[in-house]
Design an enzyme around this catalytic site. Sequence first.
Site, mmCIF file in Angstrom:
data_model
loop_
_atom_site.group_PDB
_atom_site.id
_atom_site.type_symbol
_atom_site.label_atom_id
_atom_site.label_comp_id
_atom_site.label_asym_id
_atom_site.label_seq_id
_atom_site.Cartn_x
_atom_site.Cartn_y
_atom_site.Cartn_z
ATOM 1 C CE1 TYR A 135 -3.434 -3.281 0.021
ATOM 2 C CE2 TYR A 135 -3.478 -2.351 2.341
ATOM 3 C CZ TYR A 135 -4.035 -3.276 0.656
ATOM 4 O OH TYR A 135 -4.641 -4.568 1.088
ATOM 5 C CE LYS A 170 1.653 -17.835 -1.461
ATOM 6 N NZ LYS A 170 0.257 -19.275 -2.011
ATOM 7 C CG ASP A 183 -2.243 -20.055 -0.066
ATOM 8 O OD1 ASP A 183 -0.888 -20.085 1.117
ATOM 9 O OD2 ASP A 183 -2.274 -20.347 -0.652
ATOM 10 C CG ASP A 210 -7.189 -4.305 4.530
ATOM 11 O OD1 ASP A 210 -7.935 -3.977 5.210
ATOM 12 O OD2 ASP A 210 -6.888 -3.532 3.002
ATOM 13 C CG ASP A 240 -12.322 -6.064 6.421
ATOM 14 O OD1 ASP A 240 -11.947 -5.642 7.625
ATOM 15 O OD2 ASP A 240 -13.458 -5.829 5.600
#
Length: 359
Positions: A142, A193, A225, A249, A253
Amino acid sequence: MDFKIALIRGDGIGPEVVGEAVKVMEKIGTRYAHRFVFTDTLAGGCAIDAAGVPLPKETVEVCKASDSILLGAVGGWKWDVLPGHLRPERALLGLRGELGLYANIRPAILYPSLKAACPLRPDIVEGGIDICVVRELTGGMYFGDRGRRENAQGYGEEAYDTEAYSFLEVDRICRTAFDIAMKRGKKLCSVDKANVLESSRLWREVVLRVAMEYPEVELSHMYVDNAAMQLVRNPKQFDVIVTTNMFGDILSDEASMITGSIGMLPSASLGASHCGMYEPIHGSAPDIAGKDKANPIATILSVAMMFRYSFGLDAEAAAIEKAVTMVLETGYRTGDIMSAGMMPVGTKEMGRLIADVVQ
Ligand code: NAD
């Protein structure tokens, strides 16, 4: 003790929910002999109306001079037509940057009395869920290099975003996560990852290095994942999760959804100093603003986080959390968490009930 708290009530339901959180803080102040000095300051849509910008300089100064910040929510339909740099939400990014708030902490707790609100099978969440996601907030994709260019193979225009993490950025977020794990169940899962990304391989190296200073914390690593799958398969396996800005992020959620209502979830944004910014994860809910319908619990629980993480007031934080549990167990519900046979209450009544039972 004395504590200076900046109040950014903001827009929509922001002033309503912050008002109830103040009630609870005043009760704690009386019970535990603390003095909370509140300074109201503007950010978001109300600041645009009053000063022409979403984050006036004076607001930043008030926040910097405070021991912590409590924010309701910013934004609303009225300001949706403004260009990006003038939108109310810019105030949040501005404050995070100005105060160096690099760690976002989001607990996802499923209260046993709210089991009916959880979308997962009852046997999966039996006994309750209590996960804390620690998300890096000022690095990664970001904030990395981005742009557009002509594709080298002649495929036309291409766009790129860059995931980059420095040793220091990973080191400091890991320390925050390990410190939090020490205060909770002493289990930390680092999500990355590393099978694909070089930035994740550095992330893992740094996590392992910091872990040597926290021998009591049981550390595990998980690919993102798999983590997304495990959160719905067996969420009870998690205590604290630490991860990058983008993975955090998404996963925070996902974790928050397990608890049923957005009106229940608090958050903290922390930096190097003790001054943090605390806020509910929900927005300004313009559809219910001014109707005494908003659930103030997320904001009240944000105060509990402020007490624990910024002020070291663990007993006071626990008193707030216990009061919330007691009121829910007695059967009081705002509209968002209502179920059959429960007693409906508005924002003000919910705040009063919680303040009344704080011990
Ligand atoms: P929202 O979170 O405001 O509302 C989503 C839904 O949840 C609405 O139906 C709302 O009524 C409900 N809801 C939210 N909080 C509630 C509460 N405490 N009690 C009961 N119900 C609640 O999200 P949105 O509608 O996407 O956004 C509205 C505005 O808020 C937008 O301008 C958005 O940019 C802004 N926003 C601000 C923040 C923030 O200040 N941190 C975060 C998210 C969105």
